[in-house]
Design a protein around this motif. Structure first.
Motif, mmCIF file in Angstrom:
data_model
loop_
_atom_site.group_PDB
_atom_site.id
_atom_site.type_symbol
_atom_site.label_atom_id
_atom_site.label_comp_id
_atom_site.label_asym_id
_atom_site.label_seq_id
_atom_site.Cartn_x
_atom_site.Cartn_y
_atom_site.Cartn_z
ATOM 1 N N PHE A 521 0.800 -1.219 -0.145
ATOM 2 C CA PHE A 521 -0.008 -0.019 -0.168
ATOM 3 C C PHE A 521 0.868 1.120 -0.215
ATOM 4 C CE2 PHE A 521 -2.079 3.474 2.060
ATOM 5 C CZ PHE A 521 -3.369 3.544 1.539
ATOM 6 N N ALA A 522 1.826 1.067 0.804
ATOM 7 C CA ALA A 522 2.672 2.408 0.872
ATOM 8 C C ALA A 522 3.459 2.964 -0.340
ATOM 9 C CB ALA A 522 3.621 2.084 2.223
ATOM 10 N N LYS A 523 3.786 1.661 -0.839
ATOM 11 C CA LYS A 523 4.781 1.800 -2.210
ATOM 12 C C LYS A 523 3.816 2.235 -3.411
ATOM 13 C CE LYS A 523 8.346 -1.561 -1.466
ATOM 14 N NZ LYS A 523 9.166 -2.991 -1.839
ATOM 15 N N ARG A 524 2.610 1.696 -3.418
ATOM 16 C CA ARG A 524 1.664 2.141 -4.653
ATOM 17 C C ARG A 524 0.954 3.528 -4.262
ATOM 18 N NH1 ARG A 524 -1.511 -2.952 -6.842
ATOM 19 N NH2 ARG A 524 -2.079 -1.528 -8.554
ATOM 20 N N SER A 525 0.659 3.716 -2.959
ATOM 21 C CA SER A 525 -0.038 4.890 -2.682
ATOM 22 C C SER A 525 0.957 6.332 -2.547
ATOM 23 C CB SER A 525 -0.651 4.876 -1.268
ATOM 24 O OG SER A 525 0.202 4.734 -0.255
ATOM 25 N N ALA A 526 2.018 5.972 -2.342
ATOM 26 C CA ALA A 526 2.818 7.107 -2.611
ATOM 27 C C ALA A 526 2.982 7.641 -3.764
ATOM 28 C CB ALA A 526 4.297 6.634 -2.049
ATOM 29 N N ALA A 568 -5.899 5.664 -14.035
ATOM 30 C CA ALA A 568 -5.779 6.229 -12.549
ATOM 31 C C ALA A 568 -6.554 5.829 -11.756
ATOM 32 C CB ALA A 568 -5.548 7.777 -12.687
ATOM 33 N N ASP A 569 -7.900 6.030 -12.230
ATOM 34 C CA ASP A 569 -9.116 5.346 -11.321
ATOM 35 C C ASP A 569 -8.850 3.683 -10.823
ATOM 36 O OD1 ASP A 569 -11.521 5.804 -9.744
ATOM 37 O OD2 ASP A 569 -12.735 4.649 -11.446
ATOM 38 N N SER A 570 -8.384 3.150 -12.022
ATOM 39 C CA SER A 570 -8.049 1.881 -11.734
ATOM 40 C C SER A 570 -7.158 1.554 -10.612
ATOM 41 C CB SER A 570 -7.897 1.208 -13.177
ATOM 42 O OG SER A 570 -8.975 1.243 -13.967
ATOM 43 N N ALA A 574 -7.113 -0.270 -7.072
ATOM 44 C CA ALA A 574 -6.302 -1.262 -6.660
ATOM 45 C C ALA A 574 -5.825 -0.976 -5.326
ATOM 46 C CB ALA A 574 -5.170 -1.344 -7.470
ATOM 47 N N ILE A 575 -5.399 0.292 -5.056
ATOM 48 C CA ILE A 575 -4.584 0.741 -3.727
ATOM 49 C C ILE A 575 -5.858 0.397 -2.500
ATOM 50 C CG2 ILE A 575 -3.707 2.673 -2.494
ATOM 51 C CD1 ILE A 575 -2.427 3.535 -5.193
ATOM 52 N N LEU A 576 -7.011 1.063 -3.092
ATOM 53 C CA LEU A 576 -8.049 0.801 -1.882
ATOM 54 C C LEU A 576 -8.394 -0.680 -1.504
ATOM 55 C CD1 LEU A 576 -10.219 3.880 -2.959
ATOM 56 C CD2 LEU A 576 -8.945 3.601 -1.036
ATOM 57 N N GLY A 577 -8.132 -1.463 -2.687
ATOM 58 C CA GLY A 577 -8.347 -2.909 -2.411
ATOM 59 C C GLY A 577 -7.449 -3.444 -1.437
ATOM 60 N N ILE A 578 -5.973 -2.939 -1.634
ATOM 61 C CA ILE A 578 -5.053 -3.354 -0.529
ATOM 62 C C ILE A 578 -5.685 -3.343 0.994
ATOM 63 C CG2 ILE A 578 -2.732 -2.872 0.151
ATOM 64 C CD1 ILE A 578 -2.070 -2.474 -2.856
ATOM 65 N N HIS A 579 -5.905 -1.891 1.206
ATOM 66 C CA HIS A 579 -6.374 -1.645 2.519
ATOM 67 C C HIS A 579 -7.801 -2.416 2.868
ATOM 68 C CE1 HIS A 579 -7.319 1.145 5.745
ATOM 69 N NE2 HIS A 579 -8.499 1.083 5.444
ATOM 70 N N SER A 594 -3.436 -2.026 15.362
ATOM 71 C CA SER A 594 -4.003 -0.737 14.764
ATOM 72 C C SER A 594 -4.134 -0.687 13.272
ATOM 73 C CB SER A 594 -3.057 0.352 15.374
ATOM 74 O OG SER A 594 -3.418 1.794 14.686
ATOM 75 N N PHE A 595 -5.017 0.064 12.988
ATOM 76 C CA PHE A 595 -5.254 0.041 11.513
ATOM 77 C C PHE A 595 -4.414 1.162 10.831
ATOM 78 C CE2 PHE A 595 -8.880 -2.382 12.427
ATOM 79 C CZ PHE A 595 -8.829 -3.358 11.460
ATOM 80 N N ILE A 596 -3.577 2.015 11.661
ATOM 81 C CA ILE A 596 -2.740 2.764 11.061
ATOM 82 C C ILE A 596 -1.495 2.254 10.385
ATOM 83 C CG2 ILE A 596 -1.259 4.858 11.504
ATOM 84 C CD1 ILE A 596 -3.075 5.353 13.878
ATOM 85 N N ASN A 597 -1.303 2.427 9.222
ATOM 86 C CA ASN A 597 -0.301 1.871 8.393
ATOM 87 C C ASN A 597 0.979 2.513 8.864
ATOM 88 O OD1 ASN A 597 1.649 1.135 6.331
ATOM 89 N ND2 ASN A 597 0.091 1.209 4.946
ATOM 90 N N PRO A 598 1.837 1.587 9.102
ATOM 91 C CA PRO A 598 3.169 1.798 9.953
ATOM 92 C C PRO A 598 4.269 2.432 8.687
ATOM 93 C CG PRO A 598 3.122 -0.420 9.873
ATOM 94 C CD PRO A 598 1.519 0.138 9.557
ATOM 95 N N TYR A 599 3.750 2.103 7.419
ATOM 96 C CA TYR A 599 4.930 2.329 6.483
ATOM 97 C C TYR A 599 4.539 3.500 5.548
ATOM 98 C CZ TYR A 599 5.722 -2.650 7.728
ATOM 99 O OH TYR A 599 5.764 -3.654 8.360
ATOM 100 N N SER A 600 3.194 4.136 6.193
ATOM 101 C CA SER A 600 2.950 5.227 4.930
ATOM 102 C C SER A 600 2.151 6.375 5.887
ATOM 103 C CB SER A 600 2.300 4.894 3.661
ATOM 104 O OG SER A 600 1.669 5.904 3.034
ATOM 105 N N THR A 601 2.263 7.679 5.452
ATOM 106 C CA THR A 601 1.559 8.594 6.227
ATOM 107 C C THR A 601 0.486 8.968 5.236
ATOM 108 O OG1 THR A 601 2.703 10.328 5.082
ATOM 109 C CG2 THR A 601 3.523 9.649 7.219
ATOM 110 N N ILE A 602 -0.070 8.287 4.272
ATOM 111 C CA ILE A 602 -0.861 8.452 3.230
ATOM 112 C C ILE A 602 -2.175 7.571 3.840
ATOM 113 C CG2 ILE A 602 -1.863 8.366 0.859
ATOM 114 C CD1 ILE A 602 1.053 8.624 0.155
ATOM 115 N N THR A 603 -3.268 8.242 4.073
ATOM 116 C CA THR A 603 -4.558 7.291 4.478
ATOM 117 C C THR A 603 -5.463 7.172 3.111
ATOM 118 O OG1 THR A 603 -5.797 9.409 5.142
ATOM 119 C CG2 THR A 603 -3.913 8.237 6.763
ATOM 120 N N THR A 604 -6.502 6.633 3.431
ATOM 121 C CA THR A 604 -7.313 6.287 2.241
ATOM 122 C C THR A 604 -8.156 7.570 2.136
ATOM 123 O OG1 THR A 604 -8.822 5.022 4.118
ATOM 124 C CG2 THR A 604 -7.427 3.633 2.620
ATOM 125 N N GLU A 605 -8.402 8.184 3.379
ATOM 126 C CA GLU A 605 -9.336 9.309 3.317
ATOM 127 C C GLU A 605 -8.722 10.479 2.665
ATOM 128 O OE1 GLU A 605 -8.710 7.607 5.891
ATOM 129 O OE2 GLU A 605 -10.523 6.926 6.704
#
Length: 916
Positions: A521-526, A568-570, A574-579, A594-605
């Motif tokens: 998630f962290a790698k793709r969301s960033a 981009a929407d796809s 996909a990133i939301l699907g990981i979460h 905890s549901f806070i991703n320890p590897y990324s500051t980016i949230t789904t919101e």
């Protein structure tokens, strides 16, 4: 003694009223022996003044005319005609026949004799004889006297009044008592021959002395016989009118010829002085206008040469508006003044040439060439100033755009970098578990990916700052400071990132597990988050365009961007699907972590919010581009509107220029016809001015919209302005040239046929006419059809020689060199039409010369080599007399009285042959 009434009738119906004695006391005078004695004496002297030319005289007027022979001889002498041959017999009928021949001759001259018959003359009737002689005097000595549309008695009386008006104690109102004191006779003599008596020494209370002095001088110096004795006039209450008129008529005839010569001389002098006065006024007016125009150019040029830039667009716009006001309001009147100044100069030089005066040389620095040079410098400064204004405005527009772009990108980067230094400096790995260490390592890898993605933004910020430095941005110090701060922070983040990685890698050996899903998630969301931030920046990026094509290019790029949105929407799904998979696993296996991703500051919101913002910015970008497209279409309409008018006005100006050229070269009609055609063209030009004003308005709209190019026309507003000013100048100059030709023609007495012959000869040897004579502007000369040839309305030396030979001149080298010195004094190798006309008029016309003016002054000065102030004031009108007195140098010769003036030096100076 009975009264005899004598009336003289003329064929034209005019009855000489003074021949009829209307008042009763006049009738009584006819019976006065003193009256008869005065007439006897006066008429006898008058007759002898003419008979002596034939070598005879009379002693007794009623006896010597009885046989009619001397009467016929008298009529032949005074008329200059031959009478019929007289009868030589001594019988009464012979005498009557001779007298009748004389009376018939008098009747043939338009005089009707009433109550005068040959018998009474033959019988020695004194009254009839005196009446007949008076009739002869009237017809041959008084009738032809004419002064200011009066004749006979009134004319003679008016002449006496005018000549004696300046003299004290003289008031001529009649031909009897006004002459009793003798001053009137003396005044007439002094008026015409001041050398014969000193009027200031005469005394009104000495009539006898005054009369004898006048009669003696008249007899001795003026060839006027003494017709009355002073006592005859003094001792009679009312002297005989006929006797006085007869005596005074002799003075008139004695002075009339010399007076006419003096009047002709005075008229010539007045004409010459009038020309000089008018020329001096024109010279003074030229000097004044030239000084004012040069002073305006001197004040204006430094303003146009000032290239001090302003810091803001608004201030530069005010400079541009000031320049437009100068173009619209201040310069056009000065263009007219410059044109009028050249016209006045040409007119003055023409007047000087045709009046044989030296050419006018303006004060130093005020020649027409000096003014043209100063004007050229002004226009060069004006052109450079306008180019600088537009360049500076474009620079400021670019600077403002880059400054805003720098602020946006710097703000975005600073917001991103905020807290990153603290994050990289913390030592949380020292107390972390293996899982936490691995999580920290993965998180750091994600941060490095994010950091690498921001490298391009930092470079963009630095590049914009560098360009602002190059464009001399007014607040460049603040930009440089902010850019340096960003770069320093960036370097520091890089260093901190490297140190943290090294620390995590040292600890990694101790850590083995990591949550792959969070890591993925962290790698793709960033990158996706970075892409959305970049997209938002691009969608909000300011743009500056100048053409429809540039807007279309931006729209095309935007459409390409929108085409990538599904992909981009796809990725987002996909990133939301990981979460969602993490949540599913946690729920499935009851994980309490905890549901806070320890590897990324980016949230789904955050991803969802940014995605929604991207979707919202897309239509906003669509709207902004469409608005810009509409604005560019409006600019295009302005371009086409301006071009449509300019493409009409440019050829129109050229056509008028060609019409002026053709009109100025036409030969068939008169100069007045040419003037009429040129005035009609001038009227058309003046009426066309609203089209120029409308084009100026369209041009102002274009400039206010910051539109700087126009592919639809080759004409710029500058071309049109210069063409219009040139058209106004050309029509004015051409009209002035025709006026000059008319002035030359009339002043030199050249007929229209001669003028046409001169023009025909000139044009024959100057066959190639050039439209480029009228304009050198490229957009106009492009329409001349290749007609710009070698000649330019002037003959070269060989053409001029051929022209003279064709007109009948026998030219040797010496004679031709002399003529070339006249028509081409500056040795330019060409002969203009005006120089050609001046030469031909000098060859064919007569003009006043210095010698003629000297001769005229000599007449007024009674043949003296000098002239006196009182003589000038007596013979010339007041204005011309004072003009001569102020400018005429003192006479330096011997024997002249104090105050004598040198008219010879004055006359030669008028024609530039000497210096005063």
């Amino acid at each position: 003694m009975t009264q005899v009434e004598t009336t003289v009738h003329y064929d034209n119906g005019y009855e000489d009223e003074y021949m009829i004695q209307e008042e009763e006391w006049d009738r009584d005078m006819l019976l006065d022996p003193a009256w008869e004695q005065q007439q006897r004496k006066t008429f006898t002297a008058w007759c002898n003044s003419h008979l002596r030319k034939a070598g005879v005289q009379i002693e007794n007027i009623e006896e010597d005319f009885r046989n009619g022979l001397k009467l016929m001889l008298l009529l032949e002498v005074i008329s200059g005609e031959r009478l019929p041959k007289p009868d030589r017999g001594k019988m009464r009928f012979h005498k009557i026949a001779n007298v009748n021949k004389a009376l018939d001759f008098i009747t043939s001259k338009g005089v009707k004799l009433v109550s005068i018959g040959a018998e009474e003359i033959v019988d020695g009737n004194v009254k009839m004889t005196l009446g007949m002689i008076w009739t002869i005097i009237l017809r041959f000595a008084i009738q032809d006297i004419s002064v200011e549309e009066t004749s006979a008695k009134e004319g003679l009386l008016l002449w006496c009044q005018r000549k004696t008006a300046p003299y004290r104690n003289v008031n001529v109102q009649n031909f009897h008592v006004s002459w009793k004191d003798g001053l009137a006779f003396c005044a007439l003599i002094h008026r015409h021959r001041p050398d014969l008596l000193d009027y200031s020494k005469l005394n009104k209370d000495d009539p006898l002395g005054n009369l004898n002095l006048a009669f003696d001088i008249a007899e001795k110096h003026l060839d006027i016989p003494k017709m009355l004795d002073a006592e005859d006039i003094i001792n009679t209450p009312k002297p005989d009118e006929r006797a006085i008129m007869t005596y005074v008529s002799c003075f008139y005839h004695a002075f009339a010829g010399a007076e006419q010569v003096a009047e002709t001389a005075a008229n010539r002098i007045c004409k010459v002085l009038g020309v000089n006065q008018e020329n001096e006024k024109l010279m003074e007016e030229y000097e004044r206008l030239a000084s004012e125009l040069l002073e305006w150019i001197r004040r204006t040029t430094p303003w146009l040469e000032n290239r001090t830039p302003e810091k803001t667009m608004a201030e530069m716009q005010r400079k541009l508006e000031d320049f437009r006001d100068y173009r619209r309001q201040h310069k056009p009147p000065k263009v007219q003044e410059k044109c009028q100044l050249e016209i006045n100069f040409n007119t003055l030089q023409t007047k000087l040439r045709i009046s044989n005066r030296p050419a006018f040389m303006p004060s130093e620095g005020k020649m027409v060439s000096d003014i043209a040079s100063a004007w050229q410098g002004l226009e060069q400064a004006e052109k450079g100033y306008e180019e600088w204004l537009l360049t500076e405005i474009r620079r400021l527009e670019r600077v403002d755009h880059l400054a805003e772009k720098f602020r946006q990108k710097a703000t975005n980067h600073e917001n991103w970098a905020s807290g990153k230094e603290l994050f990289l400096s913390q030592k949380d790995y020292e107390t972390a578990t293996l899982t936490e260490i691995r999580a920290l390592l993965r998180k750091h890898e994600a941060f490095e990916s994010d950091l690498a993605a921001h490298q391009d933004r930092v470079e963009q910020i630095a590049a914009i700052a560098q360009e602002l430095n190059e464009l001399d941005y007014h607040d460049v110090a603040a930009v440089n400071q902010r850019c340096q701060s960003i770069c320093d922070l960036w370097d520091k983040l890089g260093t901190l990132t490297q140190k943290r990685r090294e620390a995590l890698e040292r600890t990694e050996k101790l850590l083995e597990t990591i949550d792959q899903l969070f890591l993925e998630f962290a790698k793709r969301s960033a990158p996706f988050n970075n892409w959305m931030e970049g997209a938002m920046e691009d969608l909000q990026d300011m743009f500056i365009v100048h053409t429809i094509e540039e807007v279309q290019s931006l729209i095309a790029a935007h459409e390409q961007f929108k085409a990538t949105l599904p992909e981009a929407d796809s990725e987002r799904q996909a990133i939301l699907g990981i979460h969602n998979e993490v949540q599913k696993i946690s729920q499935s296996y009851g994980i309490k972590a905890s549901f806070i991703n320890p590897y990324s500051t980016i949230t789904t919101e955050e991803l969802l919010n940014k995605w929604e913002k991207v979707k919202k910015l897309v239509p906003q970008r669509d709207s902004a581009l469409q608005e810009e497209m509409a604005r560019q279409h409006a600019h295009e309409r302005l371009r086409r509107q301006f071009a449509a008018q300019a493409n009409l006005i440019g050829p129109w100006i050229q056509t008028r220029m060609e019409e002026i050229g053709r009109c100025s070269l036409e030969i068939g009609g008169t100069l007045e016809d040419q003037m009429t055609q040129l005035k009609q063209i001038e009227h058309v030009i003046v009426a066309y001015k609203p089209n120029i004003d409308k084009l100026e308005g369209d041009h102002q709209l274009i400039q206010e919209s910051l539109v700087f190019d126009n592919k639809h026309t080759n004409y710029t507003m500058e071309h049109i302005r210069v063409g219009w000013e040139l058209l106004l100048t050309t029509i004015a100059r051409t009209i002035n040239e025709i006026e000059t030709q008319i002035l030359t023609r009339d002043a030199k007495g050249i007929s229209q046929q001669q003028m046409n012959e001169f023009r025909s000869s000139f044009n024959h040897f100057d066959r190639v006419q050039s439209f480029c004579h009228f304009t050198s502007l490229e957009p106009f000369s492009a329409y001349s059809g290749g007609r710009c040839k070698k000649k330019n309305g002037a003959m070269e030396t060989d053409d001029f020689r051929a022209c003279l030979i064709s007109m009948g001149y026998d030219l040797g080298e010496v004679e031709f060199a002399r003529i070339m010195m006249l028509v081409d004094p500056n040795a330019t190798g060409i002969v203009s039409f005006q120089s050609f006309i001046d030469f031909m008029t000098r060859e064919t016309a007569d003009t006043d010369t210095a010698e003629q003016v000297v001769a005229s002054f000599r007449i007024l000065a009674a043949d003296k080599p000098y002239i006196l102030v009182e003589e000038l004031r007596r013979e010339l009108p007041p204005e011309q007399a004072e003009y001569c007195i102020m400018r005429m140098p003192p006479y330096a010769g011997h024997g002249a009285p104090p105050g004598a003036l040198d008219y010879t030096a004055f006359s030669t100076a008028l024609y530039g042959e000497s210096d005063l």
